[in-house]
Each structure stands twice: as C-alpha cells, then as structure tokens.
Design a protein around this motif. Structure first.
Motif, PDB file in Angstrom:
ATOM      1  N   ILE A  67       0.786  -1.252   0.021  1.00 38.09           N
ATOM      2  CA  ILE A  67      -0.139   0.093   0.022  1.00 38.09           C
ATOM      3  C   ILE A  67       0.773   1.258   0.033  1.00 38.09           C
ATOM      4  O   ILE A  67       0.569   2.239  -0.877  1.00 38.09           O
ATOM      5  CB  ILE A  67      -1.026   0.183   1.204  1.00 38.09           C
ATOM      6  CG1 ILE A  67      -1.913  -1.117   0.999  1.00 38.09           C
ATOM      7  CG2 ILE A  67      -1.553   1.325   1.370  1.00 38.09           C
ATOM      8  CD1 ILE A  67      -2.826  -1.351   2.304  1.00 38.09           C
ATOM      9  N   GLN A  69       4.080   1.762  -1.244  1.00 39.08           N
ATOM     10  CA  GLN A  69       4.549   1.459  -2.333  1.00 39.08           C
ATOM     11  C   GLN A  69       3.508   2.197  -3.435  1.00 39.08           C
ATOM     12  O   GLN A  69       4.070   2.963  -4.193  1.00 39.08           O
ATOM     13  CB  GLN A  69       4.938   0.259  -2.757  1.00 39.08           C
ATOM     14  CG  GLN A  69       6.413  -0.306  -2.101  1.00 39.08           C
ATOM     15  CD  GLN A  69       6.620  -1.744  -2.303  1.00 39.08           C
ATOM     16  OE1 GLN A  69       6.879  -2.555  -1.634  1.00 39.08           O
ATOM     17  NE2 GLN A  69       6.510  -1.939  -3.741  1.00 39.08           N
ATOM     18  N   GLU A  70       2.559   1.963  -3.505  1.00 35.55           N
ATOM     19  CA  GLU A  70       1.361   2.242  -4.284  1.00 35.55           C
ATOM     20  C   GLU A  70       1.153   3.827  -4.076  1.00 35.55           C
ATOM     21  O   GLU A  70       0.738   4.649  -5.086  1.00 35.55           O
ATOM     22  CB  GLU A  70       0.038   1.754  -4.025  1.00 35.55           C
ATOM     23  CG  GLU A  70       0.071   0.281  -4.665  1.00 35.55           C
ATOM     24  CD  GLU A  70       0.124   0.231  -6.272  1.00 35.55           C
ATOM     25  OE1 GLU A  70      -0.817   1.170  -6.985  1.00 35.55           O
ATOM     26  OE2 GLU A  70       0.787  -0.606  -6.781  1.00 35.55           O
ATOM     27  N   ALA A  71       1.260   4.383  -2.626  1.00 39.43           N
ATOM     28  CA  ALA A  71       1.494   5.763  -2.326  1.00 39.43           C
ATOM     29  C   ALA A  71       2.470   6.701  -2.871  1.00 39.43           C
ATOM     30  O   ALA A  71       2.373   7.890  -2.621  1.00 39.43           O
ATOM     31  CB  ALA A  71       0.733   5.798  -0.964  1.00 39.43           C
ATOM     32  N   VAL A 258      -2.003   8.582   2.166  1.00 38.59           N
ATOM     33  CA  VAL A 258      -2.551   7.358   1.447  1.00 38.59           C
ATOM     34  C   VAL A 258      -4.053   7.488   1.506  1.00 38.59           C
ATOM     35  O   VAL A 258      -4.591   7.492   2.229  1.00 38.59           O
ATOM     36  CB  VAL A 258      -2.012   6.001   2.454  1.00 38.59           C
ATOM     37  CG1 VAL A 258      -2.353   5.025   1.824  1.00 38.59           C
ATOM     38  CG2 VAL A 258      -0.580   6.207   2.609  1.00 38.59           C
ATOM     39  N   THR A 259      -4.294   7.631   0.144  1.00 36.57           N
ATOM     40  CA  THR A 259      -5.727   7.663  -0.209  1.00 36.57           C
ATOM     41  C   THR A 259      -6.473   5.886  -0.217  1.00 36.57           C
ATOM     42  O   THR A 259      -5.799   5.185  -0.303  1.00 36.57           O
ATOM     43  CB  THR A 259      -6.102   7.938  -1.684  1.00 36.57           C
ATOM     44  OG1 THR A 259      -5.662   7.168  -2.513  1.00 36.57           O
ATOM     45  CG2 THR A 259      -5.207   9.347  -1.582  1.00 36.57           C
ATOM     46  N   ASP A 261      -7.547   4.640  -2.655  1.00 38.44           N
ATOM     47  CA  ASP A 261      -7.386   3.873  -3.767  1.00 38.44           C
ATOM     48  C   ASP A 261      -6.072   3.574  -3.730  1.00 38.44           C
ATOM     49  O   ASP A 261      -5.732   2.423  -4.350  1.00 38.44           O
ATOM     50  CB  ASP A 261      -7.265   5.271  -4.958  1.00 38.44           C
ATOM     51  CG  ASP A 261      -8.856   5.564  -5.635  1.00 38.44           C
ATOM     52  OD1 ASP A 261      -9.712   4.960  -5.256  1.00 38.44           O
ATOM     53  OD2 ASP A 261      -8.828   6.664  -6.309  1.00 38.44           O
ATOM     54  N   HIS A 262      -5.199   4.138  -3.083  1.00 38.07           N
ATOM     55  CA  HIS A 262      -3.821   3.622  -2.843  1.00 38.07           C
ATOM     56  C   HIS A 262      -4.167   2.007  -1.960  1.00 38.07           C
ATOM     57  O   HIS A 262      -3.457   1.240  -2.271  1.00 38.07           O
ATOM     58  CB  HIS A 262      -2.866   4.511  -2.107  1.00 38.07           C
ATOM     59  CG  HIS A 262      -2.521   5.701  -2.513  1.00 38.07           C
ATOM     60  ND1 HIS A 262      -2.207   6.920  -2.095  1.00 38.07           N
ATOM     61  CD2 HIS A 262      -2.303   5.866  -4.037  1.00 38.07           C
ATOM     62  CE1 HIS A 262      -1.903   7.695  -2.972  1.00 38.07           C
ATOM     63  NE2 HIS A 262      -1.969   7.123  -4.457  1.00 38.07           N
ATOM     64  N   GLY A 266      -3.090  -1.404  -3.343  1.00 40.28           N
ATOM     65  CA  GLY A 266      -1.811  -2.063  -2.750  1.00 40.28           C
ATOM     66  C   GLY A 266      -2.395  -3.343  -2.328  1.00 40.28           C
ATOM     67  O   GLY A 266      -1.435  -4.330  -2.295  1.00 40.28           O
ATOM     68  N   ASN A 273       4.254  -6.366  -6.034  1.00 40.29           N
ATOM     69  CA  ASN A 273       4.892  -5.207  -4.960  1.00 40.29           C
ATOM     70  C   ASN A 273       5.890  -5.651  -4.227  1.00 40.29           C
ATOM     71  O   ASN A 273       7.045  -4.973  -4.185  1.00 40.29           O
ATOM     72  CB  ASN A 273       4.105  -4.370  -4.503  1.00 40.29           C
ATOM     73  CG  ASN A 273       2.972  -3.521  -5.623  1.00 40.29           C
ATOM     74  OD1 ASN A 273       3.625  -3.387  -6.660  1.00 40.29           O
ATOM     75  ND2 ASN A 273       2.015  -2.799  -5.020  1.00 40.29           N
TER      76      ASN A 273
END
Length: 403
Positions: A67, A69-71, A258-259, A261-262, A266, A273
């Motif tokens: 998560i 990383q996605e952010a 961190v949303t 969506d993130h 994630g 990831n």
C-alpha cells in the motif's frame, strides 16, 4: 568473501532460531542496542511501522508495504524467516537487498560481531536498519521475529504498532498461555504511540488494555475503526482477518498521504509489489498443487478449513514439521481421508519422518514415508490424477523445498 561465503559464515558461526530452535533465542536487547550505537543509530533515521503477532504478521507486513509503495513512498520491508534466499528478509520497494550490500556489511562489521558474539537475529536486524538508513527510505515496515518485548527489532520508535492474531506458537519461549504470549507481543507498544489490534480476542483484551494504558498509548481494535469492505489478491480466506488491521494501521499514519485508492490497489498487488511467497501459493494446476507456510494450530485450522472447500477428487498431503511442534494439538486438525506423504524438512530442527508418521497414525492419518520433501512431491505428482489436489505444508521449511 563471496556472498555464499558470507552466508555460510553467518549461518555456521552464530546461532539461528530458524535452524537450531530454542537454543538460538537470545531474549535480551542489550546486544542489538549496543550494535546500533556502534553503527550510528541507523534505526532513528527513518519512520517505521512495527508488526507483531502469532499468525498474519508476515502477510500484514507485506500488505502494508504494498500500500505504501502504491502511495509513492520509498518503503523498506524487514520480515523473517526467508524461504529461499536470506535477502528476502530485507527489501526496498519489493527489491531484495543486493548480495554486495550483505557482503559489505558483514565484512565491515565482522570483528565487532565476533568480539561481541552477536546472534544471527541481531546482525540481520542491524543489517536491515543500516541498509534502510543508507538508502533513505521514507518508511520501513518491520516484522517482529519472535515475541516482541525482547525481539531484536524492538529498538525502533514506530509511528504505529500493529498486533495481529495471538495463538500458542513458541510456548516454550514465550509462555504457556495465550495471556502470557500476548504480554510478550504487547511489548512492542511504545509510549504515546497508537497500537492497532487486528482481532479482538477475549483472552488478550485485558493484557493489551493494561499495557496500552501503562504506556499511555491509544489502543484501537481494527473492526471498531474500519467499516468499509476491502479485498486482497492474496489467496486464502484467512487474509480477511488481516485486512482490517492493515487498513486501520494505514489510517493512523498522519504524516503520510495514503488514499483509499492506494489502499485498494496495494491490497490487490501484494505479490507483485513485495514478492511475498508461500501464502496459499498455487504451484501447479494439473494437478492442482497448493503450498502454505501455516505451521501452528491457529494458522493450520484456517488453511485446512479452506482446503476442504476446494473441489477435488482425491486429496494428497505432503507433511513435514519441526521438532518442537505440539503434535497432539496440530495433527487432529488434519483430515483422515487424505493420502499422506510424511517427510523431514532438510534442517537440523526437522522432525524425523518416521516419528511424524507414527504419531500421525494415532490420529488416524495414514500414508507413506518419503526420503525428502521433493521426493514426496514427485511421488504425489506421478500418482495423482488431474482432478486431485496436492497440498504441501506443516512448516516454512517444508514449503521452501518445493518453491
């Protein structure tokens, strides 16, 4: 020294719980604290999340890292044990630490390690913290190795602590009751630092409440905070128990953007990831072969419950365990109508396959003995029909041999 030489020195010279069991458990923090001081306090240079628990801490750690990383954050991840390569323990944005970095750290600190008789855990944790500091990560997700209170990772000052499920694994080291084990896990609760508990268990409620109050730490039970439903690409229905704890933890990272969506992205890309291995991992589909590293009664009960819901003609189970497991507690969980192949994981702690087979018979589990885990898998693959299911499990080390 080459990378292979370095690992051989680390594994052979110093006690390692992964191979030797209770004899390698240090149970004190003075060594890692002194080593960290020697290195310039690298653990104080980055933000972190600390994750403890009996089951789910590994998966939860990987979800958290994915998560973040996605952010867009540069994210360190320290976990244990490894399955194939020591470097799995130390990652940044899913990439394992380089062999050169491992060799360099050990070479530069070998005299100190030898003189001060550093344990395998202490040097591994110090290596991770030094690497994260050097690479200037935005945040690191740090999984406890064993227990919490006296674990080598417990020198960090995290933004949030997360405690997952509490069960009776490692009772010989952590205590002979869920309450005693919970106390050891609660040792990661830091002053004025929020702590999330993934599962509200009656046996642990009083312990966590008392320690959090003592530390003036905000105590959050995940299901009280997270009302939305989230899913993950990680297979295994048991992951549902971990998701709420992960989402609640992310929600408490006030300095990070961190949303939702993130979070959703994630959770759907954990393996891609972070490189997570061994959680309900499908190795083949003809016949279907599934491997899972669950190795205590709580974890195995969840995995076996899901296993019995899979559609198959005949079930084959390749089973290998380590010596200190409570077989009287674990073996009754396994189905009697499966065909078993008993084997010994290829480590000193591995339980003799003949002993496992004899004990299994007491609980109505019958099968044959294999010379190795790989040999057991080959036997099952040759004999199984295309609509059969082969399950490999009982230990991290059993699974590691077939990946």
């Amino acid at each position: 020294m080459t990378y292979r030489d370095t690992l051989d020195w680390m594994f052979a010279q110093l006690p390692m719980y992964q191979h030797k069991g209770a004899g390698a458990y240090n149970g004190k923090l003075q060594g890692i604290q002194a080593f960290a001081t020697h290195l310039g306090e690298p653990h104080l240079t980055f933000k972190s999340i600390h994750v403890a628990g009996t089951n789910g801490k590994g998966s939860s750690s990987h979800m958290l890292a994915s998560i973040l990383q996605e952010a867009g954050y540069k994210t360190g991840l320290y976990t244990s044990p490894h399955l194939k390569d020591f470097r799995e323990r130390i990652r940044i944005d899913g990439q394992m630490i380089s062999k050169e970095s491992v060799v360099k750290f050990i070479s530069e600190n070998r005299k100190y390690i030898t003189k001060n008789r550093m344990s395998f855990f202490e040097m591994s944790v110090a290596l991770a913290f030094d690497f994260f500091s050097e690479e200037k990560v935005d945040i690191a997700v740090v999984e406890v190795g064993l227990g919490g209170r006296l674990d080598s990772t417990n020198i960090i000052s995290p933004e949030v602590s997360l405690i997952t499920n509490i069960g009776t694994d490692h009772a010989d080291l952590l205590g002979d009751s869920v309450e005693k084990i919970a106390y050891e896990k609660a040792g990661i609760i830091k002053p004025y630092t929020p702590v999330v508990v993934s599962e509200k268990q009656n046996e642990t409620l009083e312990v966590f409440t008392a320690v959090a109050k003592q530390q003036q730490a905000k105590l959050i039970f995940a299901k009280d905070l997270v009302k939305k439903e989230f899913t993950t690409s990680l297979k295994g229905n048991y992951q549902d128990r971990n998701i709420k704890g992960v989402v609640a933890t992310i929600g408490l990272l006030e300095q990070f953007n961190v949303t939702e969506d993130h979070i959703r992205a994630g959770l759907q890309k954990v393996v891609e990831n972070t490189g997570l291995l061994g959680r309900w991992q499908v190795l083949s589909r003809d016949p279907l072969i599934i491997a899972d590293t669950a190795h205590n009664s709580e974890g195995l009960s969840l995995v076996l419950d899901q296993l019995l819901k899979v559609d198959y003609k005949e079930l084959w189970i390749i089973l290998g365990m380590v010596k200190e497991k409570n077989l009287d507690q674990i073996l009754p969980l396994f189905p009697k109508n499966a065909r078993y192949l008993f084997s010994k994981p290829d480590i000193p702690r591995g339980l003799n396959a003949e002993i496992l087979s004899e004990k299994a018979k007491v609980f109505g589990l019958k099968g044959e003995i294999s010379g190795s885990v790989k040999e057991a898998l080959e036997t099952a693959q040759k004999a199984a029909g295309k609509n059969d299911l082969i399950f490999v499990g009982g230990s991290n080390f059993t699974v590691a041999e077939v990946l």
